[in-house]
Design a protein around this motif. Structure first.
Motif, PDB file in Angstrom:
ATOM      1  N   TYR A  73      32.454  32.432  22.790  1.00 47.77           N
ATOM      2  CA  TYR A  73      32.777  33.075  21.514  1.00 47.77           C
ATOM      3  C   TYR A  73      33.185  34.532  21.708  1.00 47.77           C
ATOM      4  CZ  TYR A  73      28.061  34.902  22.167  1.00 47.77           C
ATOM      5  OH  TYR A  73      26.954  35.517  22.695  1.00 47.77           O
ATOM      6  N   LEU A  74      33.339  34.971  22.975  1.00 45.43           N
ATOM      7  CA  LEU A  74      33.590  36.385  23.251  1.00 45.43           C
ATOM      8  C   LEU A  74      35.069  36.735  23.371  1.00 45.43           C
ATOM      9  CD1 LEU A  74      30.760  37.009  25.870  1.00 45.43           C
ATOM     10  CD2 LEU A  74      30.816  37.750  23.479  1.00 45.43           C
ATOM     11  N   GLU A  75      35.890  35.827  23.851  1.00 39.37           N
ATOM     12  CA  GLU A  75      37.312  36.108  24.051  1.00 39.37           C
ATOM     13  C   GLU A  75      38.132  34.924  23.541  1.00 39.37           C
ATOM     14  OE1 GLU A  75      37.473  39.101  25.516  1.00 39.37           O
ATOM     15  OE2 GLU A  75      36.480  39.127  27.485  1.00 39.37           O
ATOM     16  N   ARG A  76      39.251  35.219  22.882  1.00 38.72           N
ATOM     17  CA  ARG A  76      40.161  34.152  22.479  1.00 38.72           C
ATOM     18  C   ARG A  76      41.598  34.593  22.694  1.00 38.72           C
ATOM     19  NH1 ARG A  76      36.261  33.392  18.752  1.00 38.72           N
ATOM     20  NH2 ARG A  76      37.238  34.456  16.999  1.00 38.72           N
ATOM     21  N   VAL A  77      42.378  33.669  23.202  1.00 31.87           N
ATOM     22  CA  VAL A  77      43.822  33.856  23.376  1.00 31.87           C
ATOM     23  C   VAL A  77      44.519  33.089  22.267  1.00 31.87           C
ATOM     24  CG1 VAL A  77      45.803  33.383  24.860  1.00 31.87           C
ATOM     25  CG2 VAL A  77      43.648  34.164  25.871  1.00 31.87           C
ATOM     26  N   TYR A  78      45.457  33.763  21.603  1.00 32.90           N
ATOM     27  CA  TYR A  78      46.167  33.165  20.473  1.00 32.90           C
ATOM     28  C   TYR A  78      47.664  33.088  20.752  1.00 32.90           C
ATOM     29  CZ  TYR A  78      42.006  33.979  17.546  1.00 32.90           C
ATOM     30  OH  TYR A  78      40.753  33.970  17.011  1.00 32.90           O
ATOM     31  N   VAL A  79      48.259  31.998  20.284  1.00 39.77           N
ATOM     32  CA  VAL A  79      49.715  31.882  20.233  1.00 39.77           C
ATOM     33  C   VAL A  79      50.137  32.071  18.785  1.00 39.77           C
ATOM     34  CG1 VAL A  79      51.703  30.374  20.563  1.00 39.77           C
ATOM     35  CG2 VAL A  79      49.833  30.342  22.223  1.00 39.77           C
ATOM     36  N   CYS A  80      51.037  33.023  18.563  1.00 41.04           N
ATOM     37  CA  CYS A  80      51.517  33.269  17.207  1.00 41.04           C
ATOM     38  C   CYS A  80      52.516  32.186  16.803  1.00 41.04           C
ATOM     39  CB  CYS A  80      52.178  34.648  17.128  1.00 41.04           C
ATOM     40  SG  CYS A  80      52.809  35.057  15.480  1.00 41.04           S
ATOM     41  N   VAL A  81      52.352  31.644  15.592  1.00 36.97           N
ATOM     42  CA  VAL A  81      53.291  30.645  15.085  1.00 36.97           C
ATOM     43  C   VAL A  81      54.015  31.153  13.839  1.00 36.97           C
ATOM     44  CG1 VAL A  81      52.068  28.681  16.093  1.00 36.97           C
ATOM     45  CG2 VAL A  81      51.421  29.500  13.805  1.00 36.97           C
ATOM     46  N   GLU A  82      53.864  32.441  13.544  1.00 36.70           N
ATOM     47  CA  GLU A  82      54.622  33.029  12.445  1.00 36.70           C
ATOM     48  C   GLU A  82      56.058  33.292  12.902  1.00 36.70           C
ATOM     49  OE1 GLU A  82      52.343  36.485  11.424  1.00 36.70           O
ATOM     50  OE2 GLU A  82      51.017  35.345  10.077  1.00 36.70           O
ATOM     51  N   PRO A  83      57.028  33.157  12.000  1.00 34.87           N
ATOM     52  CA  PRO A  83      58.431  33.254  12.415  1.00 34.87           C
ATOM     53  C   PRO A  83      58.791  34.560  13.106  1.00 34.87           C
ATOM     54  CG  PRO A  83      58.256  32.362  10.189  1.00 34.87           C
ATOM     55  CD  PRO A  83      56.881  32.803  10.576  1.00 34.87           C
ATOM     56  N   GLU A  84      58.208  35.681  12.671  1.00 36.34           N
ATOM     57  CA  GLU A  84      58.602  36.983  13.208  1.00 36.34           C
ATOM     58  C   GLU A  84      58.224  37.143  14.677  1.00 36.34           C
ATOM     59  OE1 GLU A  84      56.751  36.487  10.572  1.00 36.34           O
ATOM     60  OE2 GLU A  84      58.015  37.066   8.864  1.00 36.34           O
ATOM     61  N   GLU A  85      57.144  36.518  15.116  1.00 41.00           N
ATOM     62  CA  GLU A  85      56.686  36.659  16.502  1.00 41.00           C
ATOM     63  C   GLU A  85      56.378  35.295  17.108  1.00 41.00           C
ATOM     64  OE1 GLU A  85      54.367  40.598  17.344  1.00 41.00           O
ATOM     65  OE2 GLU A  85      53.395  39.614  15.634  1.00 41.00           O
ATOM     66  N   PHE A  86      57.180  34.323  16.797  1.00 36.51           N
ATOM     67  CA  PHE A  86      56.930  32.950  17.204  1.00 36.51           C
ATOM     68  C   PHE A  86      56.784  32.860  18.725  1.00 36.51           C
ATOM     69  CE2 PHE A  86      58.253  28.414  17.763  1.00 36.51           C
ATOM     70  CZ  PHE A  86      57.272  27.842  16.956  1.00 36.51           C
ATOM     71  N   GLY A  87      55.626  32.401  19.180  1.00 35.97           N
ATOM     72  CA  GLY A  87      55.376  32.230  20.606  1.00 35.97           C
ATOM     73  C   GLY A  87      54.707  33.407  21.284  1.00 35.97           C
ATOM     74  N   ALA A  88      54.599  34.554  20.602  1.00 36.83           N
ATOM     75  CA  ALA A  88      53.952  35.726  21.203  1.00 36.83           C
ATOM     76  C   ALA A  88      52.467  35.465  21.435  1.00 36.83           C
ATOM     77  CB  ALA A  88      54.139  36.952  20.314  1.00 36.83           C
ATOM     78  N   ILE A  89      51.909  36.141  22.439  1.00 32.69           N
ATOM     79  CA  ILE A  89      50.520  35.918  22.838  1.00 32.69           C
ATOM     80  C   ILE A  89      49.670  37.134  22.476  1.00 32.69           C
ATOM     81  CG2 ILE A  89      48.984  35.351  24.737  1.00 32.69           C
ATOM     82  CD1 ILE A  89      51.070  33.195  24.105  1.00 32.69           C
ATOM     83  N   TYR A  90      48.547  36.863  21.829  1.00 28.60           N
ATOM     84  CA  TYR A  90      47.599  37.910  21.456  1.00 28.60           C
ATOM     85  C   TYR A  90      46.248  37.625  22.110  1.00 28.60           C
ATOM     86  CZ  TYR A  90      50.530  40.120  17.921  1.00 28.60           C
ATOM     87  OH  TYR A  90      51.526  40.817  17.284  1.00 28.60           O
ATOM     88  N   ALA A  91      45.541  38.707  22.455  1.00 32.43           N
ATOM     89  CA  ALA A  91      44.182  38.598  22.988  1.00 32.43           C
ATOM     90  C   ALA A  91      43.209  39.230  22.003  1.00 32.43           C
ATOM     91  CB  ALA A  91      44.081  39.296  24.340  1.00 32.43           C
TER      92      ALA A  91
END
Length: 313
Positions: free
Chosen positions: A131-149
């Motif tokens: 529950y301490l770290e999560r990696v996200y893939v953006c699926v919003e059109p403006e940043e489709f595919g971008a990676i967030y930590a």
């Protein structure tokens, strides 16, 4: 990463190994099926970026054993990216559980703003650590595919750690994320910590016979260029031009009270006052770790403690 023959690909599958974007995934799960892919998109109410589909066509979940440092506005955070989420995993949550968590959060935000939630989330959690770290893939059109930590804060009693939840964009896509994964220390050196789960998986592959041994050697060879080798840069006299290697060398010198190494780094023009992990520079780390000789050395060089605002040492 070498190209694999069909026989080698089958051998990898038998040993639950997979390769994606130049990195090895162990404890690899079977590839995603068309029905599973459709279910993810249905639950997410969005199409998926092609890089994520490619990863899941390779393996729908597994484990990673590399090192990653995330820069949260100057606070360099050693980030744990150990798990690729998948349905029915035995982690803190499986893929469905983390997606439901994001949906609940999105619904709460909409309610707080006096809005009706449309059922969509803009970010899909694909991996991380408990529950301490999560990696996200953006699926919003403006940043489709971008990676967030994202990282969870720890109490102030934990020195040189994040004390506020943090979120930042770290890559344009999954290939960019995987390119950031490497080793701060050589995993092949006796007593090393990083990469040992992965090497154990390769040892099991090597023990399966001549073909397995040859394939395991290929994979081990692919790991060696991923070592962030500050020692070689120091020996070659070009470490001053490599900020990340400077940071690793300074960190090692402080932890091991290696004054000789500190002298070498000074002689080669390295920035002795630069921030290390946790938002603090070398003198801060030396104080927290009670390295008295190092504290005195920095004082003689006129390098004072520096800590980012809001970070507690």
């Amino acid at each position: 990463m070498p190209e694999f023959t069909p026989a080698q690909q089958q051998l990898l599958r038998e040993h639950r190994l997979a390769c994606f974007a130049g990195r090895i995934i162990h404890d690899a799960q079977p590839p995603i099926s068309d029905a599973q892919l459709a279910e993810v998109e249905l639950r997410l109410r969005s199409k998926l970026p092609p890089e994520l589909v490619a990863l899941w066509r390779c393996t729908f979940g597994g484990r990673l054993d590399y090192e990653l440092c995330v820069d949260y506005d100057g606070h360099l955070h050693p980030y744990s990216f150990n798990e690729l989420f998948y349905p029915d995993s035995d982690g803190y949550h499986d893929l469905w559980g983390w997606l439901e968590h994001e949906q609940e959060c999105a619904a709460e935000v909409a309610e707080e703003n006096g809005q009706e939630w449309d059922g969509c989330v803009g970010f899909l959690p694909i991996g991380g650590f408990e529950y301490l770290e999560r990696v996200y893939v953006c699926v919003e059109p403006e940043e489709f595919g971008a990676i967030y930590a994202w990282s969870r804060a720890l109490p102030p009693a934990w020195p040189l750690r994040l004390h506020q939840d943090a979120l930042t964009r770290i890559a344009d896509d999954l290939h960019g994320l995987f390119a950031l994964l490497g080793f701060d220390d050589d995993p092949f050196v006796e007593g090393a910590d990083a990469g040992q789960e992965l090497l154990e998986a390769l040892d099991e592959l090597a023990a399966s016979g001549a073909e397995g041994a040859a394939l395991a050697q290929q994979l081990q060879d692919s790991l060696r260029p991923l070592v962030r080798d500050w020692r070689a840069a120091l020996e070659q006299g070009n470490i001053a031009g490599a900020g990340e290697l400077q940071r690793l060398a300074l960190t090692h010198a402080v932890r091991s009270s290696d004054i000789e190494l500190l002298e070498q780094l000074r002689a080669q023009g390295c920035d002795l006052g630069q921030l290390l992990t946790g938002g603090g520079n070398g003198p801060v780390h030396a104080r927290v770790m009670q390295r008295e000789a190092v504290i005195g050395w920095f004082a003689k060089q006129g390098v004072a403690e520096y800590q980012l605002d809001g970070d507690v040492a």
